[in-house]
Design a protein around this motif. Structure first.
Motif, PDB file in Angstrom:
ATOM      1  N   GLY A  79      55.452  -4.651  50.235  1.00  0.00           N
ATOM      2  CA  GLY A  79      56.730  -5.313  50.445  1.00  0.00           C
ATOM      3  C   GLY A  79      56.789  -6.017  51.786  1.00  0.00           C
ATOM      4  N   ALA A  80      57.850  -6.763  51.982  1.00  0.00           N
ATOM      5  CA  ALA A  80      58.033  -7.555  53.198  1.00  0.00           C
ATOM      6  C   ALA A  80      58.191  -6.684  54.435  1.00  0.00           C
ATOM      7  CB  ALA A  80      59.234  -8.471  53.034  1.00  0.00           C
ATOM      8  N   ASP A  81      58.558  -5.428  54.242  1.00  0.00           N
ATOM      9  CA  ASP A  81      58.776  -4.534  55.373  1.00  0.00           C
ATOM     10  C   ASP A  81      57.611  -3.572  55.588  1.00  0.00           C
ATOM     11  OD1 ASP A  81      61.291  -5.650  55.873  1.00  0.00           O
ATOM     12  OD2 ASP A  81      62.232  -4.316  54.414  1.00  0.00           O
ATOM     13  N   GLY A  82      56.505  -3.784  54.888  1.00  0.00           N
ATOM     14  CA  GLY A  82      55.340  -2.922  55.057  1.00  0.00           C
ATOM     15  C   GLY A  82      54.789  -3.014  56.470  1.00  0.00           C
ATOM     16  N   TYR A  83      53.905  -2.099  56.782  1.00  0.00           N
ATOM     17  CA  TYR A  83      53.322  -2.042  58.117  1.00  0.00           C
ATOM     18  C   TYR A  83      52.661  -3.378  58.459  1.00  0.00           C
ATOM     19  CZ  TYR A  83      50.483  -0.358  61.993  1.00  0.00           C
ATOM     20  OH  TYR A  83      49.901  -0.199  63.208  1.00  0.00           O
ATOM     21  N   ALA A  84      52.947  -3.899  59.631  1.00  0.00           N
ATOM     22  CA  ALA A  84      52.534  -5.251  60.012  1.00  0.00           C
ATOM     23  C   ALA A  84      51.018  -5.450  59.989  1.00  0.00           C
ATOM     24  CB  ALA A  84      53.095  -5.605  61.387  1.00  0.00           C
ATOM     25  N   LEU A  85      50.235  -4.467  60.411  1.00  0.00           N
ATOM     26  CA  LEU A  85      48.783  -4.626  60.396  1.00  0.00           C
ATOM     27  C   LEU A  85      48.277  -4.771  58.964  1.00  0.00           C
ATOM     28  CD1 LEU A  85      46.102  -4.795  61.929  1.00  0.00           C
ATOM     29  CD2 LEU A  85      45.965  -2.297  61.794  1.00  0.00           C
ATOM     30  N   HIS A  86      48.856  -4.004  58.055  1.00  0.00           N
ATOM     31  CA  HIS A  86      48.478  -4.117  56.644  1.00  0.00           C
ATOM     32  C   HIS A  86      48.861  -5.490  56.094  1.00  0.00           C
ATOM     33  CE1 HIS A  86      48.792   0.528  56.287  1.00  0.00           C
ATOM     34  NE2 HIS A  86      47.646   0.146  56.817  1.00  0.00           N
ATOM     35  N   ARG A  87      50.084  -5.937  56.399  1.00  0.00           N
ATOM     36  CA  ARG A  87      50.530  -7.241  55.909  1.00  0.00           C
ATOM     37  C   ARG A  87      49.665  -8.361  56.477  1.00  0.00           C
ATOM     38  NH1 ARG A  87      55.340  -8.647  57.766  1.00  0.00           N
ATOM     39  NH2 ARG A  87      55.584  -6.878  59.154  1.00  0.00           N
ATOM     40  N   CYS A  88      49.326  -8.255  57.751  1.00  0.00           N
ATOM     41  CA  CYS A  88      48.493  -9.272  58.391  1.00  0.00           C
ATOM     42  C   CYS A  88      47.120  -9.344  57.725  1.00  0.00           C
ATOM     43  CB  CYS A  88      48.340  -8.947  59.882  1.00  0.00           C
ATOM     44  SG  CYS A  88      47.214 -10.044  60.759  1.00  0.00           S
ATOM     45  N   THR A  89      46.484  -8.207  57.585  1.00  0.00           N
ATOM     46  CA  THR A  89      45.144  -8.147  56.993  1.00  0.00           C
ATOM     47  C   THR A  89      45.169  -8.617  55.546  1.00  0.00           C
ATOM     48  OG1 THR A  89      44.665  -6.270  58.445  1.00  0.00           O
ATOM     49  CG2 THR A  89      43.167  -6.633  56.590  1.00  0.00           C
ATOM     50  N   LEU A  90      46.132  -8.125  54.811  1.00  0.00           N
ATOM     51  CA  LEU A  90      46.232  -8.459  53.396  1.00  0.00           C
ATOM     52  C   LEU A  90      46.520  -9.946  53.189  1.00  0.00           C
ATOM     53  CD1 LEU A  90      46.146  -7.321  50.564  1.00  0.00           C
ATOM     54  CD2 LEU A  90      48.519  -6.608  50.827  1.00  0.00           C
TER      55      LEU A  90
END
Length: 164
Positions: A43-54
């Motif tokens: 989701g949009a509020d997931g952990y930022a490092l995960h969102r960045c990498t993904l």
């Protein structure tokens, strides 16, 4: 509780890594499907490092340059959010700092594909500035040579743009 959160975070990075292996193995469609599923779970509020990498890797699975740009922008936005969340010496902040030149390099390449050379030059300059801040080791264990590789890719894109 902290151990459960760290284990959960490790599981996400493991799943991202598995999809990256599919991508690098040539199965773009399956990688895109797995990345997309993981993105919907985070989701949009997931952990930022995960969102960045993904988002960074999801961009590499896109067929349309506009979609690739959108995912690369999401990756940069998440990286900037993480920098705001963590002290500069936190391992995740250090990982993002090592990742930042590649994020800007990808954006420069995206803008070039979309025939927006001025935007490409801005991100290429930001990639160069961020890469100059990396040490020769390039970001820690498992990332030896990362900085050198990114700097070489920046130089290649600069040369390509000069010929245009």
């Amino acid at each position: 509780m902290v151990e459960q959160q760290e284990a959960s975070e490790d599981a996400v990075m493991t799943r991202i890594g598995q999809a990256v292996m599919l991508l690098h193995g040539g199965d773009r469609e399956e990688a895109r499907n797995r990345f997309g599923l993981l993105w919907s779970e985070l989701g949009a509020d997931g952990y930022a490092l995960h969102r960045c990498t993904l988002a960074h890797y999801l961009a590499d699975t896109q067929d349309d340059p506009g979609d690739e740009l959108a995912w690369d922008l999401r990756a940069l936005t998440a990286a900037e959010a993480l920098r705001g969340e963590r002290p500069a010496d936190h391992p995740d902040a250090l990982a993002v700092r090592a990742f930042t030149p590649a994020l800007h390099l990808n954006l420069a390449a995206d803008y070039l594909k979309l025939q927006r050379p001025d935007a490409a030059r801005i991100h290429l300059r930001q990639a160069r500035d961020a890469a100059d801040a990396l040490d020769d080791g390039g970001g820690g264990a498992g990332h030896e040579g990362h900085g050198e590789g990114v700097r070489a890719a920046i130089e290649q894109l600069e040369l390509r743009m000069r010929r245009m």
